[in-house]
Design a protein around this motif. Structure first.
Motif, PDB file in Angstrom:
ATOM      1  N   LYS A 144      46.126  31.889  91.901  1.00  0.00           N
ATOM      2  CA  LYS A 144      45.152  32.575  92.747  1.00  0.00           C
ATOM      3  C   LYS A 144      45.858  33.528  93.703  1.00  0.00           C
ATOM      4  N   ILE A 145      45.204  34.663  93.965  1.00  0.00           N
ATOM      5  CA  ILE A 145      45.750  35.667  94.869  1.00  0.00           C
ATOM      6  C   ILE A 145      44.648  36.154  95.799  1.00  0.00           C
ATOM      7  N   CYS A 146      44.938  36.229  97.078  1.00  0.00           N
ATOM      8  CA  CYS A 146      44.069  36.898  98.042  1.00  0.00           C
ATOM      9  C   CYS A 146      44.666  38.277  98.322  1.00  0.00           C
ATOM     10  N   LYS A 147      43.873  39.310  98.084  1.00  0.00           N
ATOM     11  CA  LYS A 147      44.308  40.676  98.336  1.00  0.00           C
ATOM     12  C   LYS A 147      43.747  41.132  99.684  1.00  0.00           C
ATOM     13  N   ILE A 148      44.626  41.659 100.527  1.00  0.00           N
ATOM     14  CA  ILE A 148      44.224  42.091 101.860  1.00  0.00           C
ATOM     15  C   ILE A 148      44.448  43.591 101.974  1.00  0.00           C
ATOM     16  N   PHE A 149      43.358  44.334 102.149  1.00  0.00           N
ATOM     17  CA  PHE A 149      43.419  45.789 102.271  1.00  0.00           C
ATOM     18  C   PHE A 149      43.419  46.152 103.752  1.00  0.00           C
ATOM     19  N   VAL A 150      44.413  46.974 104.147  1.00  0.00           N
ATOM     20  CA  VAL A 150      44.640  47.267 105.563  1.00  0.00           C
ATOM     21  C   VAL A 150      44.616  48.774 105.790  1.00  0.00           C
ATOM     22  N   LEU A 151      43.795  49.225 106.728  1.00  0.00           N
ATOM     23  CA  LEU A 151      43.760  50.635 107.112  1.00  0.00           C
ATOM     24  C   LEU A 151      44.927  50.907 108.056  1.00  0.00           C
TER      25      LEU A 151
END
Length: 206
Positions: A144-151
């Motif tokens: 499992k992977i949690c992807k975190i998108f950051v501005l």
């Protein structure tokens, strides 16, 4: 969900049960059983994913403690309403990012990955989204992977070719190049555009 994906999910669940049992178990006979369950799950994953068994064991069976998802950060950087993408060695393009190092926070890792892959110094300003990777990206992975998108905002720096990326450019949404879709899809990039254009963005999460 196809049969292959079901097999992978079952194997992942077995591995998680085995890993928890190895960490919390006390009985020597139970420990042997949990170890065998873990080996079977690795064999299943290797068979279904065509990843060599030794590599599966190295990635999948080397942790201790309760199993949790891995973290992946992706930086969204804009200039003149265009988003920054870096070119991978295989010719596809992605948002700068990668695995979160164990000794770094999500914010620190985002800044580090942008520097390594795009040569830029940035500030990490806002969490756009936290996503369960398998709900958005293919292929399905064996963990499992949690992807975190950051501005992010650029402070300085410039691109230099490196061992991970060969180019860096800004693209409008309608002119996106071939994407590394296992890392980021057009839908995820469109989400980043929406966040950048919003007066007030509410973080999305699965």
């Amino acid at each position: 969900m196809n049969t292959k994906e079901k097999w992978l999910q079952w194997a992942v669940e077995l591995q998680s049960i085995a890993q928890a049992g190895l960490f919390y178990g006390k009985d020597a006979f139970d420990m042997e059983r949990y170890e065998r369950i873990r080996e079977i799950s690795a064999e299943m994953i290797s068979n279904q994913s065509e990843i060599p068994l030794a590599k599966v064991k190295n990635i999948f069976c080397s942790e201790i403690g309760y199993q949790t998802p891995k973290l992946d950060t992706r930086a969204a950087i804009f200039k003149d309403n265009k988003i920054l993408l870096v070119k991978e060695n295989n010719g596809t393009w992605s948002l700068p990012g990668g695995w979160v190092d164990v000794n770094l926070s999500v914010k620190e890792n985002t800044v580090k990955e942008v520097k390594e892959e795009a040569g830029l110094d940035v500030s990490a300003d806002l969490i756009i989204a936290v996503q369960d990777r398998e709900k958005h990206n293919l292929p399905i992975y064996a963990y499992k992977i949690c992807k975190i998108f950051v501005l992010c905002s650029v402070i300085g720096g410039m691109f230099e070719e490196n061992i991970e990326t060969t180019d860096s450019r800004y693209f409008a949404m309608e002119e996106l190049p071939e994407l590394a879709e296992e890392k980021n899809t057009a839908e995820q990039i469109a989400m980043c555009f929406e966040a950048n254009d919003a007066d007030q963005w509410t973080t999305l999460f699965d």
